[in-house]
Each structure stands twice: as C-alpha cells, then as structure tokens.
Design a protein around this motif. Structure first.
Motif, mmCIF file in Angstrom:
data_model
loop_
_atom_site.group_PDB
_atom_site.id
_atom_site.type_symbol
_atom_site.label_atom_id
_atom_site.label_comp_id
_atom_site.label_asym_id
_atom_site.label_seq_id
_atom_site.Cartn_x
_atom_site.Cartn_y
_atom_site.Cartn_z
ATOM 1 N N TRP A 242 0.837 -1.084 0.149
ATOM 2 C CA TRP A 242 0.086 -0.015 -0.062
ATOM 3 C C TRP A 242 0.826 1.140 -0.017
ATOM 4 O O TRP A 242 1.543 1.575 1.001
ATOM 5 N N CYS A 244 -0.062 4.500 -0.369
ATOM 6 C CA CYS A 244 -0.658 5.869 -0.126
ATOM 7 C C CYS A 244 -0.946 5.942 1.355
ATOM 8 O O CYS A 244 -1.683 4.969 1.960
ATOM 9 N N SER A 281 -3.535 2.764 2.044
ATOM 10 C CA SER A 281 -4.438 1.965 1.063
ATOM 11 C C SER A 281 -3.650 2.143 -0.387
ATOM 12 O O SER A 281 -2.507 2.676 -0.532
ATOM 13 N N TRP A 282 -4.295 1.527 -1.397
ATOM 14 C CA TRP A 282 -3.842 1.249 -2.592
ATOM 15 C C TRP A 282 -3.826 2.429 -3.493
ATOM 16 O O TRP A 282 -3.121 2.616 -4.441
ATOM 17 N N SER A 283 -4.521 3.501 -3.088
ATOM 18 C CA SER A 283 -4.684 4.716 -3.702
ATOM 19 C C SER A 283 -5.052 5.783 -3.114
ATOM 20 O O SER A 283 -5.824 5.427 -1.755
ATOM 21 N N TRP A 284 -5.154 7.021 -3.352
ATOM 22 C CA TRP A 284 -5.719 8.114 -2.588
ATOM 23 C C TRP A 284 -7.078 8.042 -2.204
ATOM 24 O O TRP A 284 -7.563 8.761 -1.358
ATOM 25 N N THR A 285 -7.670 7.948 -3.563
ATOM 26 C CA THR A 285 -9.124 7.918 -3.556
ATOM 27 C C THR A 285 -9.518 6.771 -2.668
ATOM 28 O O THR A 285 -10.732 6.886 -2.000
ATOM 29 N N GLY A 286 -8.867 5.626 -2.680
ATOM 30 C CA GLY A 286 -9.340 4.644 -1.740
ATOM 31 C C GLY A 286 -9.160 4.745 -0.464
ATOM 32 O O GLY A 286 -9.905 4.297 0.356
ATOM 33 N N GLU A 305 -1.985 15.103 -0.987
ATOM 34 C CA GLU A 305 -2.807 14.108 -1.810
ATOM 35 C C GLU A 305 -4.096 13.618 -1.276
ATOM 36 O O GLU A 305 -5.021 13.243 -2.091
ATOM 37 N N ALA A 309 -7.929 14.094 -3.112
ATOM 38 C CA ALA A 309 -8.670 12.960 -3.159
ATOM 39 C C ALA A 309 -10.206 13.035 -2.296
ATOM 40 O O ALA A 309 -10.942 12.730 -3.197
#
Length: 349
Positions: A242, A244, A281-286, A305, A309
């Motif tokens: 992960w 982020c 997490s795997w992405s900032w939006t996630g 970031e 998100a």
C-alpha cells in the motif's frame, strides 16, 4: 476383558502423547506392574502398532511409524478438530474432495454419540474466497518435503495467471531457493525462501510452482528478517503493497476505530471521543473512501494528496446524488436550476 481393553487404549494414548516412555513410568501411570505393561505392549504389536523397545538401565517404549496405518485414538477435542478440518480441507487443495469426504464419514461413524451430535450441529459450507487458489497436493508434498529436509528447491514459477505471450519466448531458468516455510494465507499457499540467484528473501505462490527434480544440496536455515512468519507476511503483503499513507483525526473513540483499522494502521487516543488514525491504501481515493466508513466527523492532517482525493470524491458523490457543484459560488443546487449569477466550472464569463 473390558478392563484390559480400557487399559490398552490408555496405554496407546500415552504412547501417542510422548516420544519415549520409561517402562517404570508407564507402569506407574497405568497403575499396573512392569510385567503387565510388557504384555499390553505385545498386544498392541499384535494388532499393528509398531511399539519399539528402548534399551537402557530402565528400559522403555516408543511408538514408531509403521508401514501401515493402524487404528488411531483421539480424545474428544482431537476428534472434533479432525472432523471440522476435514470439512474445510477442499477449499485450497485440489483432488482431495472425495478422500476428505470419505475420511470424514469414517471419523464420524466411530464417534461416540455425544461427539457426533456436536459435529452435526455445526454443518460447514466451505466456500473459497475471491482470492483463493487451489494447488496440487503433490506439489505441496514436494515443497513441504524440501522445507523439512532443508534441501535447495528448483522449480519453474509462472509469474501471471492470464494473458499468455503472443509469441513463444525462451523459457526462464529455474528458480533456486532455500525453502524456509510453507504457509497458507487467505485461501492461498505460499513458499517463503531465500532466492539464491537474487540473494534476497522471496515469497512464491505455490499454485504457480512447477517443481523440478532432483532437489539441490542441503543448507543451513537462515533467520527470517522478521520475528516470525506472521510478521514477515504482514510486512510483505499488508504494508509494502500500500503506497498511499495518510493521517486523520476522527471524532470517535480509539477502541472503536481500532476494531476496523486493519493491518498496518496505528490508532492514538486523543480523548474519550477523539483519536488519530494513520493508515494506508492502494490509492489516495481508496484511502479517502475508507475514512468515510467510520461515519463520524473527521479532519485530514495530510498529506495534500489525501485532501485532493477527498475533494474529488465529494464532487463525485454530490453529482451522483443528482446535484451539481458550482465551484465559483461555493453553492450546491440541483442540476436543473443553477444560481442565476453563477457560471459552470471551467467556463469564462
């Protein structure tokens, strides 16, 4: 005869619980003479149990492995554990379904009624997870044997599940690994070992392994770069994967947030109804979406970031709910009736 049979079962249970038993100690535990112990050992041998005599001043006995599988003796907890394990044995290993069902039927048939009712009250439907992958039992045995004997394992490793190359490519050389542990995690089997060609620790999915024979030379086991196997896997899968990571202040008790924070997260209590959460997490939006699951007011400490998100998700959710955000005015209206003096985002007056 009933007393003798009960004593034989107790003797067998003792021999299964410990590798070596002095004859005098067995006689003391069974409350019989050493001569009776010798007769009972001969009876066990006559029905297939390989009980070996241990030489020494006191003498003794050991239950060795034999050529055939003799009748086994389980206590109540062991019998229930075996039955439950057999019901879930088919979720990650192929080709054992029929054998597991037959073994379960055999164990259940000889169970006392009190144990059979306990097992029957817990019917299990074992459904593999979405990430589960079945493996060949022969591959498991080969890998496990190399782990136990500490022999270098040579194998081909398929890196992907799908998308075969459009054109044939030259086959890669076999991997050469000092196998350390064979583990199962979330429906998948993994081999942890020291890759000799890359001079580093590696984790391989066993369902992608095709062993080569013979195995390599013996080796001395190295120390894992972690306190134990569970810690190593947590570092390998739950943290490094992960990229982020953000910090958030939540208006919720730390004990509540910690229950759902997941591996790799840290929760610090700031008050009875306030805590600091550092998670990834795997992405900032996630990550932004995960924060909203707590359903409490929160403040994003950083990084930027994560704030961006959160703004992106806020706009998406607002639009999905049938509304439109007019950023220049900072107001929300329905899409059919925008403010009279407002311009849509991106337009110039």
């Amino acid at each position: 005869m009933a007393e003798t049979s009960a004593r034989l079962l107790r003797l067998l249970s003792l021999l299964q619980a410990r590798r070596d038993w002095p004859g005098g100690l067995l006689a003391e535990r069974l409350e019989v003479s050493p001569r009776t112990v010798r007769r009972d050992v001969d009876r066990l041998r006559s029905i297939g149990y390989p009980v070996a005599a241990i030489k020494g001043p006191d003498g003794g006995y050991r239950l060795d492995a034999g050529a055939d599988l003799p009748p086994l003796l389980f206590d109540d907890e062991q019998a229930v554990a075996v039955a439950l394990a057999l019901q879930t044995a088919t979720t990650s290993v192929t080709g054992v379904q029929e054998a597991a069902l037959r073994a379960l039927a055999t164990v259940r048939q000889v169970m006392p009624a009190r144990l059979r009712s306990r097992v029957d009250t817990l019917p299990i439907v074992a459904v593999p997870g979405t990430d589960a992958a079945t493996v060949d039992p022969e591959v498991l045995l080969t890998v496990g044997s190399a782990v136990r004997t500490q022999e270098v394992l040579r194998f081909d490793h398929r890196p992907v599940d799908h998308d075969e190359p459009a054109e044939p490519t030259e086959p890669a050389p076999p991997r050469r690994v000092e196998p350390h542990h064979l583990v199962t995690r979330r429906g998948r089997w993994y081999l942890i070992g020291w890759d000799l060609d890359r001079a580093d620790w590696r984790t391989f999915r066993v369902d992608r392994i095709t062993p080569r024979t013979p195995t390599g030379p013996r080796f001395s086991r190295r120390e894992l770069p972690a306190p134990d196997v569970a810690s190593y896997l947590a570092q390998r899968f739950d943290h490094a994967a992960w990229p982020c990571r953000g910090e958030i202040i939540l208006d919720a008790p730390a004990t509540l947030v910690a229950r759902w924070a997941g591996p790799g997260a840290t929760v610090e209590e700031l008050g009875p109804q306030r805590c600091r959460l550092v998670t990834d997490s795997w992405s900032w939006t996630g990550l932004a979406a995960r924060i909203a699951q707590y359903d409490v007011p929160f403040h994003i400490v950083g990084p930027e970031e994560l704030r961006q998100a959160a703004r992106l998700l806020a706009g998406r959710y607002t639009e999905a709910a049938g509304e439109r955000v007019w950023a220049q005015e900072g107001r929300v209206t329905d899409g059919a009736h925008p403010p009279r003096d407002a311009q849509p985002p991106g337009d110039t007056p």
